[in-house]
Design a protein around this motif. Structure first.
Motif, PDB file in Angstrom:
ATOM      1  N   SER A  31       0.842  -1.197   0.000  1.00 12.44           N
ATOM      2  CA  SER A  31       0.000   0.000   0.000  1.00 12.44           C
ATOM      3  C   SER A  31       0.876   1.246   0.000  1.00 12.44           C
ATOM      4  O   SER A  31       1.815   1.364   0.788  1.00 12.44           O
ATOM      5  N   SER A  33       0.393   5.566  -0.078  1.00  9.55           N
ATOM      6  CA  SER A  33      -0.515   6.713  -0.005  1.00  9.55           C
ATOM      7  C   SER A  33       0.276   7.986  -0.224  1.00  9.55           C
ATOM      8  O   SER A  33       1.467   8.051   0.097  1.00  9.55           O
ATOM      9  N   TYR A  35       0.285  12.279   0.363  1.00 16.37           N
ATOM     10  CA  TYR A  35      -0.247  13.381   1.154  1.00 16.37           C
ATOM     11  C   TYR A  35       0.414  14.678   0.711  1.00 16.37           C
ATOM     12  O   TYR A  35       1.582  14.696   0.312  1.00 16.37           O
ATOM     13  N   PHE A  45      -4.632  14.074   2.847  1.00 12.40           N
ATOM     14  CA  PHE A  45      -4.659  12.860   2.039  1.00 12.40           C
ATOM     15  C   PHE A  45      -5.007  13.179   0.589  1.00 12.40           C
ATOM     16  O   PHE A  45      -5.981  13.904   0.315  1.00 12.40           O
ATOM     17  N   GLN A  48      -4.691   6.830  -2.162  1.00 13.00           N
ATOM     18  CA  GLN A  48      -4.152   5.583  -1.674  1.00 13.00           C
ATOM     19  C   GLN A  48      -4.222   4.529  -2.768  1.00 13.00           C
ATOM     20  O   GLN A  48      -5.248   4.405  -3.447  1.00 13.00           O
ATOM     21  N   SER A  94       2.521   1.140   3.714  1.00  9.07           N
ATOM     22  CA  SER A  94       1.935   0.381   4.819  1.00  9.07           C
ATOM     23  C   SER A  94       1.887  -1.095   4.485  1.00  9.07           C
ATOM     24  O   SER A  94       1.596  -1.474   3.350  1.00  9.07           O
ATOM     25  N   LEU A  95       2.161  -1.883   5.503  1.00 11.40           N
ATOM     26  CA  LEU A  95       1.939  -3.321   5.401  1.00 11.40           C
ATOM     27  C   LEU A  95       0.651  -3.676   6.147  1.00 11.40           C
ATOM     28  O   LEU A  95      -0.210  -4.361   5.630  1.00 11.40           O
ATOM     29  N   LEU A  96       0.544  -3.166   7.362  1.00  7.42           N
ATOM     30  CA  LEU A  96      -0.672  -3.288   8.152  1.00  7.42           C
ATOM     31  C   LEU A  96      -1.202  -1.881   8.384  1.00  7.42           C
ATOM     32  O   LEU A  96      -1.100  -1.039   7.501  1.00  7.42           O
ATOM     33  N   SER A  97      -1.715  -1.609   9.548  1.00  9.55           N
ATOM     34  CA  SER A  97      -2.362  -0.321   9.753  1.00  9.55           C
ATOM     35  C   SER A  97      -1.368   0.824   9.938  1.00  9.55           C
ATOM     36  O   SER A  97      -1.709   1.976   9.724  1.00  9.55           O
TER      37      SER A  97
ATOM     38  N   TYR B  32      -8.973   4.320  15.217  1.00 13.13           N
ATOM     39  CA  TYR B  32      -7.533   4.109  15.347  1.00 13.13           C
ATOM     40  C   TYR B  32      -6.889   5.482  15.310  1.00 13.13           C
ATOM     41  O   TYR B  32      -7.167   6.280  14.408  1.00 13.13           O
ATOM     42  N   TYR B  36       2.252  11.382  15.569  1.00 16.26           N
ATOM     43  CA  TYR B  36       3.457  11.469  14.750  1.00 16.26           C
ATOM     44  C   TYR B  36       4.310  12.641  15.216  1.00 16.26           C
ATOM     45  O   TYR B  36       3.796  13.670  15.659  1.00 16.26           O
ATOM     46  N   PRO B  44       6.764  12.758   8.677  1.00  9.65           N
ATOM     47  CA  PRO B  44       6.252  12.357   9.999  1.00  9.65           C
ATOM     48  C   PRO B  44       6.795  10.990  10.417  1.00  9.65           C
ATOM     49  O   PRO B  44       6.887  10.084   9.594  1.00  9.65           O
ATOM     50  N   PHE B  46       6.301   7.855  13.161  1.00  6.67           N
ATOM     51  CA  PHE B  46       5.374   7.216  14.094  1.00  6.67           C
ATOM     52  C   PHE B  46       5.928   7.242  15.516  1.00  6.67           C
ATOM     53  O   PHE B  46       7.096   6.941  15.754  1.00  6.67           O
ATOM     54  N   ARG B  51      -6.000   2.117  19.826  1.00  2.00           N
ATOM     55  CA  ARG B  51      -7.273   1.766  19.199  1.00  2.00           C
ATOM     56  C   ARG B  51      -8.402   2.213  20.113  1.00  2.00           C
ATOM     57  O   ARG B  51      -8.215   2.438  21.303  1.00  2.00           O
ATOM     58  N   PHE B  89       1.849  15.777  15.520  1.00  2.00           N
ATOM     59  CA  PHE B  89       0.522  15.689  14.916  1.00  2.00           C
ATOM     60  C   PHE B  89      -0.211  14.462  15.440  1.00  2.00           C
ATOM     61  O   PHE B  89       0.386  13.384  15.551  1.00  2.00           O
ATOM     62  N   ARG B  96      -8.768  -1.232  10.017  1.00  5.67           N
ATOM     63  CA  ARG B  96      -7.402  -1.731  10.210  1.00  5.67           C
ATOM     64  C   ARG B  96      -6.691  -1.992   8.901  1.00  5.67           C
ATOM     65  O   ARG B  96      -5.570  -2.457   8.897  1.00  5.67           O
ATOM     66  N   ALA B  97      -7.328  -1.693   7.772  1.00  3.85           N
ATOM     67  CA  ALA B  97      -6.707  -2.015   6.494  1.00  3.85           C
ATOM     68  C   ALA B  97      -5.446  -1.190   6.287  1.00  3.85           C
ATOM     69  O   ALA B  97      -5.343  -0.052   6.740  1.00  3.85           O
ATOM     70  N   ALA B  98      -4.502  -1.777   5.578  1.00  7.65           N
ATOM     71  CA  ALA B  98      -3.242  -1.092   5.308  1.00  7.65           C
ATOM     72  C   ALA B  98      -3.475   0.166   4.491  1.00  7.65           C
ATOM     73  O   ALA B  98      -4.224   0.160   3.519  1.00  7.65           O
ATOM     74  N   GLY B  99      -2.846   1.253   4.923  1.00  5.59           N
ATOM     75  CA  GLY B  99      -2.872   2.472   4.122  1.00  5.59           C
ATOM     76  C   GLY B  99      -4.156   3.260   4.173  1.00  5.59           C
ATOM     77  O   GLY B  99      -4.371   4.148   3.350  1.00  5.59           O
ATOM     78  N   ASN B 100      -5.021   2.961   5.135  1.00  7.04           N
ATOM     79  CA  ASN B 100      -6.258   3.740   5.232  1.00  7.04           C
ATOM     80  C   ASN B 100      -5.959   5.221   5.373  1.00  7.04           C
ATOM     81  O   ASN B 100      -4.998   5.611   6.021  1.00  7.04           O
ATOM     82  N   LYS B 101      -6.875   6.029   4.818  1.00  3.83           N
ATOM     83  CA  LYS B 101      -6.718   7.476   4.868  1.00  3.83           C
ATOM     84  C   LYS B 101      -6.533   7.955   6.301  1.00  3.83           C
ATOM     85  O   LYS B 101      -7.327   7.622   7.184  1.00  3.83           O
ATOM     86  N   LEU B 102      -5.477   8.732   6.517  1.00  5.39           N
ATOM     87  CA  LEU B 102      -5.233   9.364   7.799  1.00  5.39           C
ATOM     88  C   LEU B 102      -5.705  10.807   7.724  1.00  5.39           C
ATOM     89  O   LEU B 102      -5.389  11.517   6.778  1.00  5.39           O
ATOM     90  N   PHE B 104      -5.206  14.223   9.650  1.00  6.21           N
ATOM     91  CA  PHE B 104      -4.275  14.807  10.605  1.00  6.21           C
ATOM     92  C   PHE B 104      -4.872  16.052  11.264  1.00  6.21           C
ATOM     93  O   PHE B 104      -5.614  16.821  10.631  1.00  6.21           O
ATOM     94  N   GLY B 105      -4.524  16.247  12.515  1.00 10.50           N
ATOM     95  CA  GLY B 105      -4.823  17.483  13.196  1.00 10.50           C
ATOM     96  C   GLY B 105      -3.844  18.568  12.780  1.00 10.50           C
ATOM     97  O   GLY B 105      -2.933  18.332  11.971  1.00 10.50           O
TER      98      GLY B 105
END
Lengths: 110, 114
Positions: A31, A33, A35, A45, A48, A94-97, B32, B36, B44, B46, B51, B89, B96-102, B104-105
Motif C-alpha cells: 500500500s 498513499s 499526502y 490525504f 491511496q 503500509s503493510l498493516l495499519s 484508530y 506522529y 512524519p 510514528f 485503538r 501531529f 485496520r486495512a493497510a494504508g487507510n486514509k489518515l 491529521f490534526g
C-alpha cells in the motif's frame, strides 16, 4: 533496511507545468498513499493505492493523478501547476495499519 | 531544513519536565489514532498509536490517552529531552486495512529549553 524513499527531494517548477514525483515503498509493503503538506499545516490525504488499484482519493482536483507499478512503487502526477500547489508531498507505505512516511518532495511553484 | 510549523501552537517546556500535547478529533467513527513527530525537513515519524477499545497506552517515555466521550486525544512525554523538539501531529482513521486514509490534526510545535 531502506525506508520509504522519495525523489526528487526538492523541485522548482513554473506555473502551468506538470510534475512527476516518485516513491519507493518499504520492501514488502503493498500500500502506498500520497499526502500534501502545506507549510504550517498537517498533511492532507491525496490518494491511496493498494496492489496497483486506487483505493481512496482525497478532495483534490483532477489535475492530480497517481499510479502504482507492479513493484509497488508509485508516481504522483500534477498537471497545470498552480502557485498553491507549492507544498511538501509525502509518500507513506503500509503493510498493516501503521503508515511509514518518506522524507517528502518539496515542490515550489513560481 | 525548512520548518513545517511556522504558525502552529507552541509548547515550550524545560528539559527534564513532562510535556502534554492535546488533540481534538472530529469523526466519531474513527477507531484508530496515531501520534506522529515531524522534525524540520523530514517526514512524519510514528510515535505511538491507540485503538478505540483502549483509553491508555504506554510506550518508552510516551503515553497516549484517549477520551472517546469528548473526542480528545493527548500525548504525554516524560522527562522531555532536546531531541523531542519537533512538531507533533495526531491522526485518526477508520478500520485496520493497510494504508487507510489518515486525517491529521493541525499540529503542535514543542520547543525544549535547556
Amino acid at each position: 533496511d531502506a525506508g520509504v524513499t522519495q525523489s526528487p527531494t526538492h523541485l522548482i517548477k513554473t506555473r502551468g507545468q506538470h510534475v512527476t514525483l516518485r516513491c519507493s515503498p518499504i520492501s514488502g509493503h503493498k500500500s502506498v498513499s500520497w499526502y500534501q503538506q502545506v507549510l504550517g499545516q498537517g498533511p492532507q490525504f491525496i490518494f491511496q493505492y493498494y496492489e496497483k488499484e486506487e483505493r481512496g482519493r482525497g478532495n483534490f482536483p483532477d489535475r492530480f493523478s497517481a499510479r502504482q507499478f507492479p513493484n509497488y512503487s508509485s508516481e504522483l502526477n500534477v498537471n497545470a501547476l498552480l502557485l498553491g500547489d507549492s507544498a511538501l508531498y509525502l509518500c507513506a507505505s503500509s503493510l498493516l495499519s501503521e503508515a511509514f512516511f518518506g522524507q517528502g518532495t518539496r515542490l515550489t511553484v513560481v | 531544513g525548512e520548518s513545517v510549523g511556522l504558525h502552529l501552537p507552541t509548547l515550550s517546556v524545560q528539559e527534564g519536565d513532562n510535556s502534554i500535547i492535546n488533540c481534538a478529533y472530529s469523526n466519531s467513527a474513527s477507531d484508530y489514532f496515531i501520534w506522529y513527530k515531524q522534525e524540520s525537513g523530514k517526514g512524519p515519524q510514528f510515535i505511538i498509536d491507540i485503538r478505540s477499545n483502549m483509553d491508555k497506552r504506554q510506550g518508552q517515555r510516551v503515553t497516549v490517552l484517549l477520551n472517546k466521550t469528548v473526542k480528545h486525544l493527548s500525548l504525554q512525554i516524560a522527562a522531555t529531552q532536546p531531541g523531542d523538539s519537533a512538531v507533533y501531529f495526531c491522526a485518526e482513521t477508520q478500520g485496520r486495512a493497510a494504508g487507510n486514509k489518515l486525517t491529521f490534526g493541525g499540529g503542535t510545535r514543542v520547543l525544549v529549553k535547556p
